[in-house]
Motif scaffolding. Structure first.
Motif, PDB file in Angstrom:
ATOM      1  N   ARG A 108       0.844  -1.197   0.000  1.00 19.88           N
ATOM      2  CA  ARG A 108       0.000   0.000   0.000  1.00 19.88           C
ATOM      3  C   ARG A 108       0.878   1.246   0.000  1.00 19.88           C
ATOM      4  NH1 ARG A 108      -5.552  -1.290   3.342  1.00 19.88           N
ATOM      5  NH2 ARG A 108      -6.132  -2.954   1.921  1.00 19.88           N
ATOM      6  N   ASP A 251      -4.092  -2.755   8.328  1.00 24.49           N
ATOM      7  CA  ASP A 251      -5.389  -2.221   7.900  1.00 24.49           C
ATOM      8  C   ASP A 251      -5.556  -0.804   8.428  1.00 24.49           C
ATOM      9  OD1 ASP A 251      -8.071  -2.267   6.877  1.00 24.49           O
ATOM     10  OD2 ASP A 251      -8.773  -2.624   8.924  1.00 24.49           O
ATOM     11  N   ASP A 255      -4.925   3.121   6.361  1.00 28.09           N
ATOM     12  CA  ASP A 255      -5.963   4.149   6.199  1.00 28.09           C
ATOM     13  C   ASP A 255      -5.418   5.500   6.641  1.00 28.09           C
ATOM     14  OD1 ASP A 255      -7.971   2.514   5.204  1.00 28.09           O
ATOM     15  OD2 ASP A 255      -9.492   3.297   6.578  1.00 28.09           O
TER      16      ASP A 255
HETATM   17 MG    MG Z   1      -9.062  -1.178   5.530  1.00 29.34          MG
END
Ligand code: MG
Ligand code: IPM
Length: 370
Positions: A108, A251, A255
């Motif tokens: 990411r 996770d 964000d």
């Molecule tokens: Mg997420």
């Protein structure tokens, strides 16, 4: 030209289909102009699949995902399916894809586009030039650990259990991906866990250090507690190059990192499996953002994260770095020209629809490829 490249498109729910349409536009452009053809198949996932088949991913689609070179996914979920039993919830289809394809390494990137530094919720000087990568473990930890469940106790109250579990092998392989990625960047990895409270954190730290000592001494490794990492991300995000962390921390922290860049609507991700004998990795590409039910169907979504996910697909699954670079440059140029979707709108810029943004990217590609 080698056999056609096989792509499975799973647009999903909410704004997923709208943003995927804009990728189709780019694919058409590449087909016509660059003579790169894809065999594209399309199928349902998430709530859309549940409505049609009563489950969020069918065995047939799962088999197709195993068979293609890469999967492109839009987004899944939405309030419409809030009351569906957990086993059939839209998210389960996505989790099954990740698990069954063994996509353990989720990349990411969080990079600030110069034109968008002002759109960050942090001061522009804190984020201008930010370019970091979160490598999130994606097939283990509390997302999949057993036992889990909710039981009713004798007194009628309930007890819920989730299990955070990691093995040496699971930690080792994702840390090695992080070290490899760092080698192509600033050669710094921050391994993130909570070794001060969690056993999995203790093992994580130990295995990360051992993997590092096994051939990655050219990369600098440091360790950080997850709560401190959350704080450092908003205090001084540019201190990070590559962060490697577990499924749940990844996770949450991704964000946070995404928001630093000015919009969740800008960020792509790649989920990769282990290389097979021929060096090929199973792979899925998806934007970090969700289904944005409030704007779904209104042609307002930002398609750039989806388009940039496709660029990652070109780079990692098809070794087409030049074409990936073209797509990324086209996106930068479109932003420089002042076009904005609503989520990244700024004073003095021109607000455009999802469709118009997709068109603008292909027009820009046309100019770049001259
Ligand atoms: Mg997420
Ligand atoms: C993500 C999402 C998913 C996750 C959901 C939709 C299951 O938040 O990809 O970050 O928690 O992994």
């Amino acid at each position: 030209m080698a056999a056609n490249k096989k792509l499975l498109m799973l647009p999903g729910d909410g704004i997923g289909p709208e943003v995927m349409n804009q990728v189709n536009r780019v694919i058409d452009w590449m087909d016509k102009t660059r003579h790169v053809s894809f065999d594209v198949s399309e199928d349902l996932i998430g709530g859309a699949c549940y409505d049609e088949h009563g489950e969020s991913l069918t065995d047939k689609t799962m088999a197709e995902a195993m068979n293609v070179d890469a999967v492109l996914l839009g987004a899944v979920g939405g309030p419409k399916w809030d009351n569906v039993e957990r086993f059939h919830r839209p998210e389960q289809g996505l989790l099954r894809l990740r698990k069954d394809m063994d996509l353990f390494a989720n990349l990411r990137p969080a990079a600030v586009f110069p034109a968008l530094a002002e759109a960050s919720s942090l001061k522009p000087e804190l984020v201008a030039g930010l370019d970091m990568l979160i490598v999130r473990e994606l097939t283990g930890g509390v997302y999949f650990g057993q036992p889990r469940g909710i039981e009713t106790l004798d007194d009628g109250s309930k007890r819920a259990v989730d299990t955070q579990v990691y093995t040496t092998a699971e930690i080792d392989r994702v840390c090695r991906v992080a070290f490899e990625m760092a080698r192509k960047r600033q050669k710094r990895v921050t391994s993130v866990e909570k070794a001060n409270v969690m056993e999995t954190g203790v093992l994580w730290r130990e295995v990360a250090a051992a993997a590092h000592a096994d051939g990655y001494e050219d990369v600098e490794l440091s360790h950080m507690y997850a709560d401190n990492c959350a704080m450092q991300l908003v205090r001084e995000p540019k201190q990070f190059d590559v962060i490697v962390t577990d499924n749940l921390f990844g996770d949450i922290l991704s964000d946070c990192a995404a928001m630093l860049t000015g919009s969740l609507g800008m960020l792509p991700s790649a989920s990769l499996g282990a290389p097979d004998e021929s060096g090929r990795r199973k792979a899925m590409y998806e934007p970090v953002h969700g289904t944005a039910p409030d704007i779904a169907g209104k042609d307002k979504a930002n398609p750039l994260a989806m388009i940039l996910s496709y660029a990652l697909c070109l780079r990692y699954s098809f070794d087409m770095a030049e074409d990936a670079g073209l797509v990324e440059q086209a996106v930068r140029n479109v932003l420089e020209s002042g076009l904005r979707t609503g989520d990244i709108m700024q004073p003095g810029m021109t607000e455009v629809s999802c469709t118009r943004m997709g068109e603008a990217v292909t027009e820009e590609l046309g100019k770049l490829a001259g």
